[in-house]
Design a protein around this motif. Structure first.
Motif, PDB file in Angstrom:
ATOM      1  N   ASP A 145      -1.423  15.419 -17.763  1.00 41.75           N
ATOM      2  CA  ASP A 145      -1.656  15.134 -16.355  1.00 41.75           C
ATOM      3  C   ASP A 145      -0.648  14.078 -15.886  1.00 41.75           C
ATOM      4  O   ASP A 145       0.113  13.532 -16.690  1.00 41.75           O
ATOM      5  N   VAL A 146      -0.643  13.788 -14.587  1.00 38.41           N
ATOM      6  CA  VAL A 146       0.384  12.905 -14.032  1.00 38.41           C
ATOM      7  C   VAL A 146      -0.246  11.886 -13.080  1.00 38.41           C
ATOM      8  O   VAL A 146      -1.412  12.000 -12.693  1.00 38.41           O
ATOM      9  N   ILE A 147       0.553  10.905 -12.718  1.00 40.55           N
ATOM     10  CA  ILE A 147       0.194   9.961 -11.662  1.00 40.55           C
ATOM     11  C   ILE A 147       1.234  10.054 -10.553  1.00 40.55           C
ATOM     12  O   ILE A 147       2.413  10.303 -10.813  1.00 40.55           O
ATOM     13  N   VAL A 148       0.790   9.872  -9.311  1.00 42.94           N
ATOM     14  CA  VAL A 148       1.647  10.011  -8.133  1.00 42.94           C
ATOM     15  C   VAL A 148       1.487   8.748  -7.290  1.00 42.94           C
ATOM     16  O   VAL A 148       0.364   8.260  -7.110  1.00 42.94           O
ATOM     17  N   PRO A 149       2.581   8.169  -6.767  1.00 42.07           N
ATOM     18  CA  PRO A 149       2.468   6.929  -5.999  1.00 42.07           C
ATOM     19  C   PRO A 149       1.640   7.090  -4.729  1.00 42.07           C
ATOM     20  O   PRO A 149       1.749   8.096  -4.021  1.00 42.07           O
ATOM     21  N   LEU A 150       0.809   6.087  -4.463  1.00 37.50           N
ATOM     22  CA  LEU A 150       0.033   6.003  -3.232  1.00 37.50           C
ATOM     23  C   LEU A 150       0.727   5.017  -2.300  1.00 37.50           C
ATOM     24  O   LEU A 150       0.917   3.850  -2.659  1.00 37.50           O
ATOM     25  N   ILE A 151       1.113   5.463  -1.111  1.00 39.15           N
ATOM     26  CA  ILE A 151       1.888   4.615  -0.208  1.00 39.15           C
ATOM     27  C   ILE A 151       1.257   4.586   1.183  1.00 39.15           C
ATOM     28  O   ILE A 151       0.411   5.421   1.517  1.00 39.15           O
ATOM     29  N   ARG A 152       1.710   3.641   1.975  1.00 42.38           N
ATOM     30  CA  ARG A 152       1.353   3.532   3.383  1.00 42.38           C
ATOM     31  C   ARG A 152       2.446   2.736   4.078  1.00 42.38           C
ATOM     32  O   ARG A 152       3.278   2.097   3.408  1.00 42.38           O
ATOM     33  N   SER A 153       2.487   2.778   5.378  1.00 44.44           N
ATOM     34  CA  SER A 153       3.443   1.942   6.096  1.00 44.44           C
ATOM     35  C   SER A 153       3.005   0.489   5.967  1.00 44.44           C
ATOM     36  O   SER A 153       1.825   0.168   6.099  1.00 44.44           O
ATOM     37  N   GLY A 154       3.979  -0.390   5.681  1.00 43.74           N
ATOM     38  CA  GLY A 154       3.650  -1.788   5.435  1.00 43.74           C
ATOM     39  C   GLY A 154       3.454  -2.585   6.704  1.00 43.74           C
ATOM     40  O   GLY A 154       3.842  -2.167   7.806  1.00 43.74           O
ATOM     41  N   LYS A 155       2.859  -3.752   6.557  1.00 44.14           N
ATOM     42  CA  LYS A 155       2.660  -4.646   7.697  1.00 44.14           C
ATOM     43  C   LYS A 155       3.922  -5.445   7.990  1.00 44.14           C
ATOM     44  O   LYS A 155       4.345  -5.562   9.146  1.00 44.14           O
ATOM     45  N   THR A 156       4.506  -6.022   6.964  1.00 41.02           N
ATOM     46  CA  THR A 156       5.748  -6.785   7.148  1.00 41.02           C
ATOM     47  C   THR A 156       6.944  -6.080   6.522  1.00 41.02           C
ATOM     48  O   THR A 156       8.074  -6.482   6.732  1.00 41.02           O
ATOM     49  N   THR A 157       6.695  -5.051   5.736  1.00 38.54           N
ATOM     50  CA  THR A 157       7.761  -4.235   5.152  1.00 38.54           C
ATOM     51  C   THR A 157       7.616  -2.807   5.660  1.00 38.54           C
ATOM     52  O   THR A 157       6.608  -2.450   6.269  1.00 38.54           O
ATOM     53  N   ASN A 158       8.631  -1.990   5.423  1.00 39.43           N
ATOM     54  CA  ASN A 158       8.588  -0.614   5.915  1.00 39.43           C
ATOM     55  C   ASN A 158       7.517   0.203   5.193  1.00 39.43           C
ATOM     56  O   ASN A 158       6.777   0.962   5.807  1.00 39.43           O
ATOM     57  N   ILE A 159       7.441   0.065   3.860  1.00 38.20           N
ATOM     58  CA  ILE A 159       6.510   0.845   3.061  1.00 38.20           C
ATOM     59  C   ILE A 159       5.792  -0.084   2.090  1.00 38.20           C
ATOM     60  O   ILE A 159       6.364  -1.063   1.608  1.00 38.20           O
ATOM     61  N   GLU A 160       4.560   0.243   1.807  1.00 33.81           N
ATOM     62  CA  GLU A 160       3.757  -0.542   0.863  1.00 33.81           C
ATOM     63  C   GLU A 160       3.142   0.407  -0.158  1.00 33.81           C
ATOM     64  O   GLU A 160       2.561   1.442   0.200  1.00 33.81           O
ATOM     65  N   CYS A 161       3.259   0.061  -1.433  1.00 34.17           N
ATOM     66  CA  CYS A 161       2.642   0.847  -2.500  1.00 34.17           C
ATOM     67  C   CYS A 161       1.333   0.179  -2.902  1.00 34.17           C
ATOM     68  O   CYS A 161       1.309  -1.020  -3.199  1.00 34.17           O
ATOM     69  N   ILE A 162       0.254   0.939  -2.926  1.00 31.37           N
ATOM     70  CA  ILE A 162      -1.050   0.360  -3.258  1.00 31.37           C
ATOM     71  C   ILE A 162      -1.563   0.843  -4.609  1.00 31.37           C
ATOM     72  O   ILE A 162      -2.710   0.588  -4.958  1.00 31.37           O
ATOM     73  N   GLY A 163      -0.713   1.535  -5.368  1.00 30.02           N
ATOM     74  CA  GLY A 163      -1.110   2.006  -6.691  1.00 30.02           C
ATOM     75  C   GLY A 163      -0.662   3.433  -6.919  1.00 30.02           C
ATOM     76  O   GLY A 163       0.312   3.899  -6.324  1.00 30.02           O
TER      77      GLY A 163
END
Length: 346
Positions: free
Chosen positions: A173-191
């Motif tokens: 099996d695999v893991i895939v990055p969870l992202i969102r638009s950041g508050k002070t940065t363009n992108i934020e990774c949350i796990g």
């Protein structure tokens, strides 16, 4: 006479299209509508020297139908060969991505090396916020995942071909990055999302993602905070394994050897104290990650690969549900501290 005879055999370049007549999206977003249709978003950079970005979206029953419909309504033909990233929303990932990943693999319109990511935001919100922050949004997102730019070992690195392999594998099996638009940065990774058979079944933190990347051999230059007393950076790692079956139960003993360097410290801890705390930290994180994936029956560390010669194909088909939850796994972590800073041996 020979030249005249060979003339009809010359195919030429009659079907080539100028690059100015081709739309080359770098990012594709995929979500599901309330009517169980696909909604596709394409992030298309301008072909001229400007940094303008066009976000195109459309809905349909199949991805090929949507792409054809987009091409029909645009002045350029959509070409997915240069696509860099596929982003799906979390709801779609939880419902299952098997059909989409299989379609990518069959069509060959999308490179198998294309990156895969999951947005925890609705894609309309994600793309609108990214575009509002920067005109050159396509390159910003790609650089976030690029090994020579913004990527670091706390971020999962998963490709389309790895997703397809996971769907068709009993032990990987695999893991895939969870992202969102950041508050002070363009992108934020949350796990990272845990993907089992093409479906998101859980998630892990960035710190646990680093541990998983250590197991994959992708942890070089990853940084770890050791009990608020020091910060160390991983230089290299090596894994060895010993596996066997006994009374229809799987046993695995692994040894992880790390070479690290100390970046900074607080309170003047000794090297032995830092070494002991680092080994305890990594061991506890790996044990927690292993127990969580056992509960989810998702073998993201691909431990089942070590038993492919010990189990029949029918037994391997029951690896996740029968053997993996009962796997007897022990990990030993040993570290070697090198006080060379970031200097390289010449």
């Amino acid at each position: 006479m020979v030249s005249i005879i060979l003339l009809p055999l010359l195919s030429g370049c009659w079907d080539n299209k100028d690059i100015n007549h081709r739309a080359l999206p770098v990012i594709m977003g995929i979500s599901l509508t309330e009517h169980n249709q696909y909604k596709i978003f394409l992030d298309i950079p301008s072909a001229d020297d400007s940094n303008n970005i066009t976000i195109v979206s459309d809905t349909g029953d199949t991805i090929n139908e949507i792409i054809d419909h987009m091409s029909m309504n645009m002045e350029s033909q959509v070409d997915l060969l240069h696509l860099k990233i596929v982003i799906v929303d979390k709801n779609f990932a939880q419902s299952g991505m098997q059909d989409v990943v299989s379609a990518f693999n069959r069509s060959r319109d999308i490179s198998s090396k294309t990156l895969f990511a999951i947005s925890v935001q609705p894609l309309e919100q994600f793309f609108s916020e990214i575009k509002a922050k920067t005109l050159n949004s396509g390159n910003i997102i790609y650089d976030f995942f690029e090994k020579n730019a913004g990527w670091n070992p706390q971020l999962a690195d998963t490709r389309v071909w790895e997703m397809f392999r996971s769907i068709n594998s009993y032990t990987h099996d695999v893991i895939v990055p969870l992202i969102r638009s950041g508050k002070t940065t363009n992108i934020e990774c949350i796990g990272s999302a845990i993907i089992k058979n093409g479906k998101m079944t859980g998630q892990i933190s960035p710190e646990e993602t680093l541990v998983a990347n250590t197991f994959y051999g992708k942890s070089a230059y990853g940084k770890l905070e050791v009990m608020d007393s020091a910060t160390v950076q991983i230089i290299s790692n090596k894994l060895t394994h010993k596996s066997w079956m006994k009374n229809d139960q799987a046993f695995l003993r692994s040894n992880l050897k790390l070479n690290v360097t100390i970046l900074d410290s607080k309170g003047h801890p000794t090297e032995q104290e830092i070494k002991d705390k680092l080994e305890q930290l990594l061991t506890s994180r790996l044990e927690h990650l292993f127990k969580q994936t056992q509960q989810d029956e998702a073998d993201i560390l691909a431990l089942g690969q070590f038993f492919r010669n010990d189990l029949t194909r029918e037994q391997l088909s029951r690896w996740r549900s029968e053997y993996y939850p009962e796997l007897d796994f022990e990990l030993k972590v040993t570290t070697k501290i090198e006080n060379r800073g970031n200097l390289k041996n010449l």
